[in-house]
Design a protein around this motif. Structure first.
Motif, short mmCIF file in Angstrom:
data_model
loop_
_atom_site.label_atom_id
_atom_site.label_comp_id
_atom_site.label_asym_id
_atom_site.label_seq_id
_atom_site.Cartn_x
_atom_site.Cartn_y
_atom_site.Cartn_z
N THR A 96 0.85 -1.18 0.00
CA THR A 96 0.00 0.00 0.00
C THR A 96 0.89 1.24 0.00
OG1 THR A 96 -0.09 0.33 2.40
CG2 THR A 96 -1.62 -1.30 1.44
N PRO A 97 0.33 2.41 -0.31
CA PRO A 97 1.15 3.63 -0.30
C PRO A 97 1.70 3.99 1.08
CG PRO A 97 -0.85 3.96 -1.58
CD PRO A 97 -1.02 2.65 -0.87
N ALA A 98 1.15 3.42 2.13
CA ALA A 98 1.61 3.73 3.50
C ALA A 98 2.65 2.73 3.99
CB ALA A 98 0.42 3.77 4.45
N MET A 99 3.26 1.99 3.08
CA MET A 99 4.21 0.93 3.45
C MET A 99 5.58 1.25 2.85
SD MET A 99 3.72 -3.14 2.58
CE MET A 99 2.11 -3.20 3.36
N ILE A 100 6.63 1.10 3.66
CA ILE A 100 8.00 1.34 3.23
C ILE A 100 8.82 0.07 3.45
CG2 ILE A 100 8.80 2.24 5.47
CD1 ILE A 100 9.81 3.94 2.24
N GLU A 101 9.74 -0.22 2.54
CA GLU A 101 10.61 -1.38 2.71
C GLU A 101 11.96 -0.94 3.27
OE1 GLU A 101 11.82 -5.18 0.09
OE2 GLU A 101 12.84 -3.34 -0.53
N SER A 102 12.41 -1.60 4.32
CA SER A 102 13.74 -1.38 4.88
C SER A 102 14.62 -2.57 4.51
CB SER A 102 13.67 -1.25 6.41
OG SER A 102 14.96 -1.18 6.96
N SER A 103 15.82 -2.28 4.06
CA SER A 103 16.77 -3.35 3.73
C SER A 103 18.18 -2.89 4.07
CB SER A 103 16.67 -3.73 2.24
OG SER A 103 16.95 -2.61 1.41
N ARG A 104 19.11 -3.84 4.04
CA ARG A 104 20.52 -3.58 4.32
C ARG A 104 20.74 -2.88 5.67
NH1 ARG A 104 21.22 -7.24 1.17
NH2 ARG A 104 22.70 -7.19 -0.57
N PHE A 105 19.96 -3.31 6.67
CA PHE A 105 20.15 -2.78 8.03
C PHE A 105 21.38 -3.42 8.64
CE2 PHE A 105 19.93 -2.84 12.56
CZ PHE A 105 19.24 -1.72 12.95
N CYS A 106 22.28 -2.60 9.17
CA CYS A 106 23.42 -3.14 9.91
C CYS A 106 23.99 -2.08 10.82
CB CYS A 106 24.49 -3.70 8.97
SG CYS A 106 25.27 -2.52 7.86
N VAL A 107 24.70 -2.52 11.86
CA VAL A 107 25.35 -1.61 12.79
C VAL A 107 26.76 -2.12 13.09
CG1 VAL A 107 23.18 -0.88 13.87
CG2 VAL A 107 24.47 -2.78 14.84
N ASP A 108 27.62 -1.19 13.49
CA ASP A 108 28.97 -1.53 13.92
C ASP A 108 28.92 -1.79 15.42
OD1 ASP A 108 31.61 -1.76 14.56
OD2 ASP A 108 32.20 0.25 13.88
N THR A 109 28.80 -3.05 15.81
CA THR A 109 28.66 -3.39 17.23
C THR A 109 29.99 -3.37 17.97
OG1 THR A 109 28.76 -5.74 16.65
CG2 THR A 109 26.57 -4.75 16.88
N THR A 110 31.10 -3.03 17.27
CA THR A 110 32.39 -2.88 17.95
C THR A 110 32.55 -1.49 18.55
OG1 THR A 110 33.60 -2.12 15.99
CG2 THR A 110 33.40 -4.49 16.30
N LEU A 111 31.62 -0.60 18.25
CA LEU A 111 31.71 0.76 18.75
C LEU A 111 31.76 0.77 20.28
CD1 LEU A 111 31.50 3.78 17.73
CD2 LEU A 111 29.11 3.64 18.40
N PRO A 112 32.70 1.51 20.88
CA PRO A 112 32.84 1.51 22.34
C PRO A 112 31.74 2.24 23.07
CG PRO A 112 34.38 3.07 21.37
CD PRO A 112 33.76 2.30 20.23
N ALA A 113 30.69 2.72 22.37
CA ALA A 113 29.60 3.43 23.03
C ALA A 113 28.84 2.52 23.98
CB ALA A 113 28.64 4.02 22.00
N GLY A 114 28.98 1.20 23.81
CA GLY A 114 28.39 0.27 24.76
C GLY A 114 26.99 -0.15 24.41
N ARG A 115 26.37 -0.78 25.39
CA ARG A 115 25.03 -1.32 25.22
C ARG A 115 23.97 -0.36 25.72
NH1 ARG A 115 25.25 -5.84 21.84
NH2 ARG A 115 27.45 -6.37 21.89
N GLY A 116 22.80 -0.44 25.10
CA GLY A 116 21.70 0.42 25.51
C GLY A 116 20.72 -0.34 26.39
N GLU A 117 19.50 0.18 26.44
CA GLU A 117 18.47 -0.45 27.24
C GLU A 117 18.26 -1.89 26.81
OE1 GLU A 117 18.39 2.46 25.87
OE2 GLU A 117 17.40 3.98 27.11
N GLN A 119 20.26 -4.25 27.10
CA GLN A 119 21.54 -4.80 26.66
C GLN A 119 21.67 -4.91 25.14
OE1 GLN A 119 24.22 -5.23 28.83
NE2 GLN A 119 22.72 -4.07 30.00
N LEU A 120 20.77 -4.32 24.38
CA LEU A 120 20.98 -4.20 22.95
C LEU A 120 21.91 -3.02 22.71
CD1 LEU A 120 17.38 -4.72 21.51
CD2 LEU A 120 19.29 -6.33 21.48
N HIS A 121 22.69 -3.11 21.64
CA HIS A 121 23.67 -2.05 21.38
C HIS A 121 22.95 -0.73 21.12
CE1 HIS A 121 27.14 0.04 19.75
NE2 HIS A 121 27.88 -0.93 20.26
#
Length: 212
Positions: A96-117, A119-121
């Protein structure tokens, strides 16, 4: 850490950040996950990058890309329908027109910023919030994606569960799944880190805790 959105009219201005994004995708998908992707000159690209997508980037210190995702209107062409139709129950996304596709999601989990709520990065949660915020701001209320069972578990841990659009299917060295995610205020507030900041929030004159 902040969220930056790059639409086609900003590709030239932000070419350095986009090049970092392609390298991050190569490191994650081609390197760590060992997916069958095309890497040229150290960066990963495919045909969907030629369709003028919007990119959501998480940046650290303003100039280092630590997370990314690619957004395209689900009315097509989309990766789900063209590349992974077997992940869909009837082979069609029924977009539908109200739908968006997300792809190629990735994160650099080596970042020293640590874990969030939970315990997810922090970069993962920041990216989730950025995708939802952009989607709501642009009239989309549903995000569809092809991912794997590991990432489905991450979404559940974040409190942003995915509704499956088909059964899991082995693809390469992973088990893939298609799903839909809500883009709404409740989801945004659930995944948003306490120090969340984005260019969208800033443009609207909102603080991180009251964004979108």
């Amino acid at each position: 850490m902040q969220i930056l959105t790059i639409s086609p009219d900003g590709y030239v201005e932000h070419q350095n950040l986009l090049n970092q994004m392609y390298r991050l995708r190569a490191d994650v998908f081609g390197g760590r996950l060992e997916w069958n992707v095309t890497v040229v000159n150290g960066g990963e690209r495919d045909q969907y990058d030629d369709l003028n997508p919007t990119y959501i980037l998480a940046t650290f210190d303003g100039d280092k890309v630590v997370g990314c995702a690619r957004l395209l209107p689900a009315l097509g062409p989309t990766m789900l329908e063209r590349t992974f139709p077997r992940l869909l129950a009837d082979g069609s996304l029924n977009a539908t027109p109200a739908m968006i596709e997300s792809s190629r999601f990735c994160v650099d989990t080596t970042l020293p910023a640590g874990r969030g709520e939970g315990q997810l990065h922090l970069a993962t949660l920041t990216m989730f919030a950025g995708i939802i915020e952009w989607s709501m701001a642009n009239g989309y209320d549903k995000i569809v994606t092809a991912t794997d069972l590991r990432f489905e578990r991450i979404l559940n841990r974040a409190g942003w569960p995915m509704s499956r659009l088909g059964e899991p299917v082995p693809i390469g060295n992973t088990v893939a799944i298609a799903g839909a995610l809500p883009a709404d205020q409740e989801s945004f507030k659930t995944v948003r880190p306490s120090n969340y900041w984005s260019t969208l929030s800033s443009a609207a004159g909102l603080s991180g805790r009251s964004a979108a």
